[in-house]
Design a protein around this motif. Structure first.
Motif, PDB file in Angstrom:
ATOM      1  N   ALA B 101       0.839  -1.201   0.000  1.00 53.81           N
ATOM      2  CA  ALA B 101       0.000   0.000   0.000  1.00 53.81           C
ATOM      3  C   ALA B 101       0.871   1.248   0.000  1.00 53.81           C
ATOM      4  O   ALA B 101       0.603   2.211  -0.705  1.00 53.81           O
ATOM      5  CB  ALA B 101      -0.919   0.011   1.212  1.00 53.81           C
ATOM      6  N   THR B 102       1.916   1.213   0.799  1.00 52.09           N
ATOM      7  CA  THR B 102       2.804   2.371   0.936  1.00 52.09           C
ATOM      8  C   THR B 102       3.519   2.651  -0.376  1.00 52.09           C
ATOM      9  O   THR B 102       3.548   3.773  -0.860  1.00 52.09           O
ATOM     10  CB  THR B 102       3.841   2.091   2.026  1.00 52.09           C
ATOM     11  OG1 THR B 102       3.154   1.779   3.239  1.00 52.09           O
ATOM     12  CG2 THR B 102       4.717   3.298   2.265  1.00 52.09           C
ATOM     13  N   ASP B 103       4.101   1.613  -0.944  1.00 54.19           N
ATOM     14  CA  ASP B 103       4.892   1.718  -2.163  1.00 54.19           C
ATOM     15  C   ASP B 103       4.050   2.077  -3.382  1.00 54.19           C
ATOM     16  O   ASP B 103       4.214   3.108  -4.003  1.00 54.19           O
ATOM     17  CB  ASP B 103       5.525   0.346  -2.398  1.00 54.19           C
ATOM     18  CG  ASP B 103       6.954   0.471  -2.820  1.00 54.19           C
ATOM     19  OD1 ASP B 103       7.522  -0.550  -3.221  1.00 54.19           O
ATOM     20  OD2 ASP B 103       7.500   1.594  -2.758  1.00 54.19           O
ATOM     21  N   LYS B 104       3.120   1.184  -3.707  1.00 58.84           N
ATOM     22  CA  LYS B 104       2.306   1.337  -4.901  1.00 58.84           C
ATOM     23  C   LYS B 104       1.282   2.449  -4.757  1.00 58.84           C
ATOM     24  O   LYS B 104       0.991   3.170  -5.700  1.00 58.84           O
ATOM     25  CB  LYS B 104       1.552   0.021  -5.215  1.00 58.84           C
ATOM     26  CG  LYS B 104       2.465  -1.129  -5.531  1.00 58.84           C
ATOM     27  CD  LYS B 104       2.985  -1.022  -6.947  1.00 58.84           C
ATOM     28  CE  LYS B 104       3.695  -2.272  -7.368  1.00 58.84           C
ATOM     29  NZ  LYS B 104       5.110  -2.093  -7.575  1.00 58.84           N
ATOM     30  N   GLY B 105       0.726   2.552  -3.559  1.00 64.22           N
ATOM     31  CA  GLY B 105      -0.309   3.552  -3.303  1.00 64.22           C
ATOM     32  C   GLY B 105       0.200   4.953  -3.569  1.00 64.22           C
ATOM     33  O   GLY B 105      -0.452   5.763  -4.225  1.00 64.22           O
ATOM     34  N   MET B 127      -4.956   2.823 -10.916  1.00 65.15           N
ATOM     35  CA  MET B 127      -5.376   2.839  -9.513  1.00 65.15           C
ATOM     36  C   MET B 127      -6.416   1.757  -9.299  1.00 65.15           C
ATOM     37  O   MET B 127      -6.390   1.031  -8.307  1.00 65.15           O
ATOM     38  CB  MET B 127      -5.943   4.225  -9.159  1.00 65.15           C
ATOM     39  CG  MET B 127      -6.537   4.313  -7.777  1.00 65.15           C
ATOM     40  SD  MET B 127      -5.293   4.630  -6.497  1.00 65.15           S
ATOM     41  CE  MET B 127      -5.293   6.397  -6.499  1.00 65.15           C
ATOM     42  N   PHE B 128      -7.336   1.623 -10.256  1.00 64.33           N
ATOM     43  CA  PHE B 128      -8.371   0.591 -10.149  1.00 64.33           C
ATOM     44  C   PHE B 128      -7.729  -0.800 -10.113  1.00 64.33           C
ATOM     45  O   PHE B 128      -8.108  -1.651  -9.305  1.00 64.33           O
ATOM     46  CB  PHE B 128      -9.370   0.682 -11.310  1.00 64.33           C
ATOM     47  CG  PHE B 128     -10.281  -0.508 -11.368  1.00 64.33           C
ATOM     48  CD1 PHE B 128     -10.011  -1.568 -12.225  1.00 64.33           C
ATOM     49  CD2 PHE B 128     -11.369  -0.601 -10.517  1.00 64.33           C
ATOM     50  CE1 PHE B 128     -10.826  -2.702 -12.241  1.00 64.33           C
ATOM     51  CE2 PHE B 128     -12.195  -1.722 -10.525  1.00 64.33           C
ATOM     52  CZ  PHE B 128     -11.918  -2.770 -11.388  1.00 64.33           C
ATOM     53  N   ASP B 129      -6.751  -1.042 -10.997  1.00 64.34           N
ATOM     54  CA  ASP B 129      -6.080  -2.348 -11.034  1.00 64.34           C
ATOM     55  C   ASP B 129      -5.451  -2.672  -9.677  1.00 64.34           C
ATOM     56  O   ASP B 129      -5.506  -3.803  -9.201  1.00 64.34           O
ATOM     57  CB  ASP B 129      -4.988  -2.363 -12.116  1.00 64.34           C
ATOM     58  CG  ASP B 129      -5.571  -2.332 -13.518  1.00 64.34           C
ATOM     59  OD1 ASP B 129      -4.842  -1.958 -14.462  1.00 64.34           O
ATOM     60  OD2 ASP B 129      -6.762  -2.688 -13.675  1.00 64.34           O
ATOM     61  N   LEU B 130      -4.859  -1.653  -9.089  1.00 65.99           N
ATOM     62  CA  LEU B 130      -4.251  -1.795  -7.768  1.00 65.99           C
ATOM     63  C   LEU B 130      -5.296  -2.177  -6.718  1.00 65.99           C
ATOM     64  O   LEU B 130      -5.100  -3.099  -5.922  1.00 65.99           O
ATOM     65  CB  LEU B 130      -3.659  -0.438  -7.384  1.00 65.99           C
ATOM     66  CG  LEU B 130      -2.564  -0.413  -6.369  1.00 65.99           C
ATOM     67  CD1 LEU B 130      -1.311  -0.917  -7.020  1.00 65.99           C
ATOM     68  CD2 LEU B 130      -2.326   0.993  -5.861  1.00 65.99           C
TER      69      LEU B 130
END
Lengths: 230, 223
Positions: B101-105, B127-130
């Motif tokens: 969450a920290t990295d990709k978010g 963002m949706f894919d994440l």
């Protein structure tokens, strides 16, 4: 204890700083492990099964269960192998301090990657950022990690998470400097970090882990030329 | 001074809220100091010289910076009402998602919110894919990321509970669609209804106004 009891497999790639952290941590803690070299352009089905979300190395597989992300793996190793050499100190405030600076050394790596990604003409700003982080790191760890102002206490018996992180990022510093024709670590500007990494790379345990100089220069130059984004 | 706990924060910050929730979930008394980030206090600069950011937790006079470091510290010093699983393997899974969450978010938010006009649709899809990965692999069919009760992973993902909405409004694209992300949408509702969380949420109107001001400042600057 049967052979299946504590089976540890590390999936890695020889030049990855993230993998090196785990490799060194395993050696420091005296944990026997099997190493599987991954070809990142042709990842093994096992890797994709063990890390479906990121598809990255390192992955530590402990008795068949995968643990991903280098810093997560380091915490896991300390929790499971809780007797013997510990990567983190016992006291909570000290642990917080070590975790803070371990994360900061990761920030340093990210700045070094920014430097690698920059064009030669645009080196100045990213290089300044690297030097600033080195300065912060030196000032930050001086008091609590090197109260005597020198790395005299560094030995194979007392390495911890900060040593592991530093080796992963600066172990091959000369190769990085040569590959990109930059001066990353200046003993005049960062005497403590310079002598700290020098003390570390002299240790036989660390020598086993840091990639060979020429090989490292070669792969860095190759990656840069192929337009790889670090 | 003794065992006094102080928290230096800034009201719109999701990173500060993580710490507030952790302290309140564990029933830890603390003094809150609101920082004006345009005019940081001497104390803050002394406590966090490296980043000059909030949150900073001060326990018995000793400062700790970086929300994830603070959360691990709170968990270790006050282990009751645990926010991480006991089992080391389960803990590693929780930490993996926190790291994810920290990295990709962070990069997804940056692209969506601060990215240029044309790239917004693509950023929204990324963002949706994440979020889809998070919904399917981190949440699954659990009520919370922590199972039947909230844990540290929920506190980290809380960004999607309260902070994605003002950004969606400003960008004009809905990412957290109930039809496309039903479980995550349900989680948002459940999370915000949890007793302690409910009493400690940022005001949505105020948040929207704050982010509107931030983006208008950005637009007025030459790129």
């Amino acid at each position: 204890m049967g052979s299946g009891e504590n089976k540890v497999v590390l999936h890695g790639m020889w030049a990855s700083p993230y993998v090196k952290r785990v490799e060194l941590a395993l050696k420091i803690k005296g944990i026997p492990f099997e190493y599987v070299e991954e070809n990142l352009r042709n990842k093994s089905p096992q890797l994709l099964k063990y890390n479906p979300v990121q598809k990255k190395v390192p992955v530590l597989v402990h008795n068949g269960k995968p643990v991903c992300e280098s810093l997560v793996i380091l915490e896991y190793l300390d929790e499971v192998w809780s007797t013997g050499p510990q990567l983190l100190p016992k006291e909570p405030y000290q642990r917080a301090n070590f975790r803070f600076w371990a994360a900061y050394i990761q920030q340093l790596l990210e700045s070094i990657f920014k430097l690698f990604n920059a064009d030669k003409e645009a080196h100045e700003k990213p290089l300044q950022e690297v030097h600033e982080k080195l300065r912060n790191l030196e000032d930050g760890v001086k008091e609590f990690y090197f109260p005597e102002g020198s790395p005299n206490h560094i030995s194979a018996e007392n390495l911890g998470i900060l040593d592991v992180m530093l080796v992963s990022v600066l172990g091959p510093f000369r190769a990085k400097e040569e590959a990109f024709s930059v001066k990353i670590l200046d003993p005049g500007k960062n005497p403590l970090i310079f002598s700290w990494i020098q003390a570390l790379i002299e240790l036989p345990l660390v020598k086993e882990v840091v990639p060979p100089h020429d090989k490292m220069v070669g792969v860095l130059q190759f990656l840069k030329q192929s337009g790889f984004k670090f | 001074m003794d065992n006094e706990v102080k928290l230096h924060g800034f009201w719109p910050s999701p990173f500060v809220y993580r710490v507030i929730w952790a302290l309140k979930l564990k029933g830890i008394e603390y003094d809150y100091i609101e920082e004006d980030l345009a005019n940081k206090s001497e104390l803050l600069l002394r406590y966090n010289p490296v980043y000059e950011k909030v949150p900073v937790l001060v326990h018995a006079g000793k400062p700790i910076s970086e929300s994830l470091v603070i959360l691990e510290y709170i968990e270790e010093v006050w282990p009751h009402n645990p926010l991480l699983p006991k089992d080391p393997y389960e803990r590693s899974v929780a930490r993996f998602w926190i790291n994810f969450a920290t990295d990709k978010g962070r990069s997804a938010v940056r692209s969506l919110f601060w990215g240029g006009g044309d790239g917004k649709k693509e950023a929204a899809e990324q963002m949706f894919d994440l979020l889809k990965i998070i919904e399917e692999q981190a949440l699954g069919d659990k009520k919370f990321f922590g199972g039947n009760s909230i844990n540290m992973v929920d506190l980290i993902f809380a960004w999607f509970a309260c902070w994605i909405q003002p950004m969606e409004q400003l960008v004009g694209i809905k990412v957290l669609e109930p039809s496309r992300l039903p479980s995550l949408h349900a989680w948002v509702k459940n999370f915000k209804e949890e007793p302690i969380i409910k009493e400690n949420l940022p005001d949505p109107e105020r948040l929207l106004a704050y982010y509107t001001r931030l983006t208008s400042n950005l637009v007025s600057k030459p790129t």
